[in-house]
Design a protein around this motif. Sequence first.
Motif, PDB file in Angstrom:
ATOM      1  N   THR A 223      44.479  38.614  32.481  1.00 47.52           N
ATOM      2  CA  THR A 223      43.050  38.443  32.776  1.00 47.52           C
ATOM      3  C   THR A 223      42.444  39.647  33.488  1.00 47.52           C
ATOM      4  O   THR A 223      41.353  39.557  34.046  1.00 47.52           O
ATOM      5  N   GLY A 224      43.148  40.785  33.448  1.00 49.60           N
ATOM      6  CA  GLY A 224      42.595  41.991  34.058  1.00 49.60           C
ATOM      7  C   GLY A 224      41.341  42.467  33.346  1.00 49.60           C
ATOM      8  O   GLY A 224      40.453  43.057  33.956  1.00 49.60           O
ATOM      9  N   THR A 225      41.255  42.224  32.050  1.00 43.91           N
ATOM     10  CA  THR A 225      40.074  42.610  31.275  1.00 43.91           C
ATOM     11  C   THR A 225      38.916  41.699  31.672  1.00 43.91           C
ATOM     12  O   THR A 225      39.029  40.482  31.601  1.00 43.91           O
ATOM     13  N   LYS A 226      37.815  42.317  32.095  1.00 44.27           N
ATOM     14  CA  LYS A 226      36.698  41.528  32.631  1.00 44.27           C
ATOM     15  C   LYS A 226      35.553  41.410  31.632  1.00 44.27           C
ATOM     16  O   LYS A 226      35.372  42.248  30.751  1.00 44.27           O
ATOM     17  N   ILE A 227      34.764  40.370  31.824  1.00 43.03           N
ATOM     18  CA  ILE A 227      33.529  40.193  31.063  1.00 43.03           C
ATOM     19  C   ILE A 227      32.374  40.410  32.032  1.00 43.03           C
ATOM     20  O   ILE A 227      32.257  39.690  33.031  1.00 43.03           O
ATOM     21  N   GLY A 228      31.548  41.409  31.739  1.00 44.46           N
ATOM     22  CA  GLY A 228      30.406  41.671  32.598  1.00 44.46           C
ATOM     23  C   GLY A 228      29.119  41.210  31.940  1.00 44.46           C
ATOM     24  O   GLY A 228      28.510  40.225  32.337  1.00 44.46           O
ATOM     25  N   CYS A 229      28.717  41.915  30.895  1.00 43.48           N
ATOM     26  CA  CYS A 229      27.416  41.658  30.276  1.00 43.48           C
ATOM     27  C   CYS A 229      27.534  40.865  28.984  1.00 43.48           C
ATOM     28  O   CYS A 229      26.612  40.177  28.584  1.00 43.48           O
TER      29      CYS A 229
ATOM     30  N   THR B 260      45.795  46.637  27.762  1.00 42.57           N
ATOM     31  CA  THR B 260      44.860  46.269  28.820  1.00 42.57           C
ATOM     32  C   THR B 260      45.306  46.963  30.111  1.00 42.57           C
ATOM     33  O   THR B 260      46.329  47.657  30.133  1.00 42.57           O
ATOM     34  N   ILE B 261      44.553  46.744  31.161  1.00 38.75           N
ATOM     35  CA  ILE B 261      44.901  47.374  32.434  1.00 38.75           C
ATOM     36  C   ILE B 261      46.328  46.995  32.870  1.00 38.75           C
ATOM     37  O   ILE B 261      47.041  47.813  33.466  1.00 38.75           O
ATOM     38  N   GLU B 262      46.763  45.792  32.510  1.00 42.87           N
ATOM     39  CA  GLU B 262      48.111  45.359  32.901  1.00 42.87           C
ATOM     40  C   GLU B 262      49.188  46.162  32.179  1.00 42.87           C
ATOM     41  O   GLU B 262      50.322  46.241  32.647  1.00 42.87           O
ATOM     42  N   GLY B 263      48.824  46.730  31.021  1.00 47.89           N
ATOM     43  CA  GLY B 263      49.825  47.430  30.219  1.00 47.89           C
ATOM     44  C   GLY B 263      49.882  48.925  30.468  1.00 47.89           C
ATOM     45  O   GLY B 263      50.663  49.634  29.827  1.00 47.89           O
ATOM     46  N   LEU B 264      49.068  49.391  31.401  1.00 48.96           N
ATOM     47  CA  LEU B 264      49.000  50.840  31.610  1.00 48.96           C
ATOM     48  C   LEU B 264      50.173  51.358  32.450  1.00 48.96           C
ATOM     49  O   LEU B 264      50.635  52.480  32.257  1.00 48.96           O
ATOM     50  N   ALA B 265      50.627  50.548  33.382  1.00 47.08           N
ATOM     51  CA  ALA B 265      51.776  50.953  34.196  1.00 47.08           C
ATOM     52  C   ALA B 265      53.029  50.952  33.325  1.00 47.08           C
ATOM     53  O   ALA B 265      53.128  50.217  32.346  1.00 47.08           O
ATOM     54  N   ARG B 266      53.967  51.814  33.672  1.00 49.99           N
ATOM     55  CA  ARG B 266      55.219  51.902  32.915  1.00 49.99           C
ATOM     56  C   ARG B 266      56.407  51.768  33.871  1.00 49.99           C
ATOM     57  O   ARG B 266      56.486  52.483  34.859  1.00 49.99           O
TER      58      ARG B 266
ATOM     59  N   LEU C  56      52.741  52.922  38.482  1.00 44.31           N
ATOM     60  CA  LEU C  56      51.339  52.961  38.079  1.00 44.31           C
ATOM     61  C   LEU C  56      51.042  54.205  37.257  1.00 44.31           C
ATOM     62  O   LEU C  56      51.639  55.267  37.471  1.00 44.31           O
ATOM     63  N   HIS C  57      50.106  54.083  36.330  1.00 44.30           N
ATOM     64  CA  HIS C  57      49.607  55.235  35.579  1.00 44.30           C
ATOM     65  C   HIS C  57      48.883  56.170  36.556  1.00 44.30           C
ATOM     66  O   HIS C  57      48.295  55.703  37.549  1.00 44.30           O
ATOM     67  N   PRO C  58      48.900  57.495  36.307  1.00 43.31           N
ATOM     68  CA  PRO C  58      48.199  58.423  37.211  1.00 43.31           C
ATOM     69  C   PRO C  58      46.743  58.043  37.463  1.00 43.31           C
ATOM     70  O   PRO C  58      46.230  58.274  38.563  1.00 43.31           O
ATOM     71  N   LEU C  59      46.082  57.465  36.474  1.00 44.67           N
ATOM     72  CA  LEU C  59      44.696  57.036  36.703  1.00 44.67           C
ATOM     73  C   LEU C  59      44.641  55.891  37.712  1.00 44.67           C
ATOM     74  O   LEU C  59      43.754  55.859  38.582  1.00 44.67           O
ATOM     75  N   GLN C  60      45.565  54.969  37.615  1.00 48.32           N
ATOM     76  CA  GLN C  60      45.599  53.866  38.580  1.00 48.32           C
ATOM     77  C   GLN C  60      45.895  54.394  39.983  1.00 48.32           C
ATOM     78  O   GLN C  60      45.272  53.984  40.964  1.00 48.32           O
ATOM     79  N   GLU C  61      46.846  55.316  40.061  1.00 50.03           N
ATOM     80  CA  GLU C  61      47.188  55.936  41.360  1.00 50.03           C
ATOM     81  C   GLU C  61      45.972  56.647  41.943  1.00 50.03           C
ATOM     82  O   GLU C  61      45.683  56.545  43.138  1.00 50.03           O
ATOM     83  N   ALA C  62      45.270  57.379  41.087  1.00 52.79           N
ATOM     84  CA  ALA C  62      44.153  58.188  41.571  1.00 52.79           C
ATOM     85  C   ALA C  62      42.989  57.307  42.031  1.00 52.79           C
ATOM     86  O   ALA C  62      42.335  57.607  43.035  1.00 52.79           O
ATOM     87  N   PHE C  63      42.729  56.237  41.311  1.00 50.47           N
ATOM     88  CA  PHE C  63      41.665  55.319  41.757  1.00 50.47           C
ATOM     89  C   PHE C  63      42.040  54.719  43.114  1.00 50.47           C
ATOM     90  O   PHE C  63      41.182  54.495  43.968  1.00 50.47           O
ATOM     91  N   TRP C  64      43.308  54.465  43.298  1.00 44.92           N
ATOM     92  CA  TRP C  64      43.798  53.955  44.593  1.00 44.92           C
ATOM     93  C   TRP C  64      43.640  55.036  45.659  1.00 44.92           C
ATOM     94  O   TRP C  64      43.052  54.797  46.727  1.00 44.92           O
TER      95      TRP C  64
END
Length: 157
Positions: free
Chosen positions: A35-41, A75-81, A85-93
């Motif tokens: 459920t990491g994928t969100k519905i906004g609009c 999805t966002i859950e599948g980005l980590a290996r 965490l994926h470098p993008l996830q690390e960087a956002f953190w």
Amino acid sequence: MKVPVSITVNGRSYLRDVEPRQLLVHFIRDLGGVTGTKIGCDTSQCGACTVLLDGVAVRSCTCLAVQADGTSITTIEGLARNGKLHPLQEAFWNKHGLQCGYCTPGMILASHELLRRNPKPTDEEIRAGLDGNLCRCTGYTNIVRAVREAAAVMAGR
Ligand code: FES
Ligand code: FES
């Protein structure tokens, strides 16, 4: 009427009978635990529902599950290996590129697409590349910093 579809989500294959009108975002979120994928609009304007379809970013609120038949979704859950965490996830953190986090899965996957197309973007190119992803919290400055850091890490700089 329902039709069978086979969609791989984060490396796991799912066979389901779906209504032809079912959106990909609902298919994903109804799998259970993804459920990491969100519905906004729900109208292709905010980018919160962004996922990778065969490696390319798409808005899962404007893609039907039947259109994704036979594809592989990340999805966002599948980005980590392997628990890393994926470098993008690390960087956002690291750069605090989020506040409430609602836009973050879509923002990170849109950033993934941006760096796939342009591994060394300028700040201006980052802002332009993410202009379809809306964030109501951050003011975007830290998001740009995060993408810049991730680009450097991914390029080994
Ligand atoms: S929920 Fe899909 S673009 Fe907003
Ligand atoms: S962090 Fe709240 S919407 Fe972006």
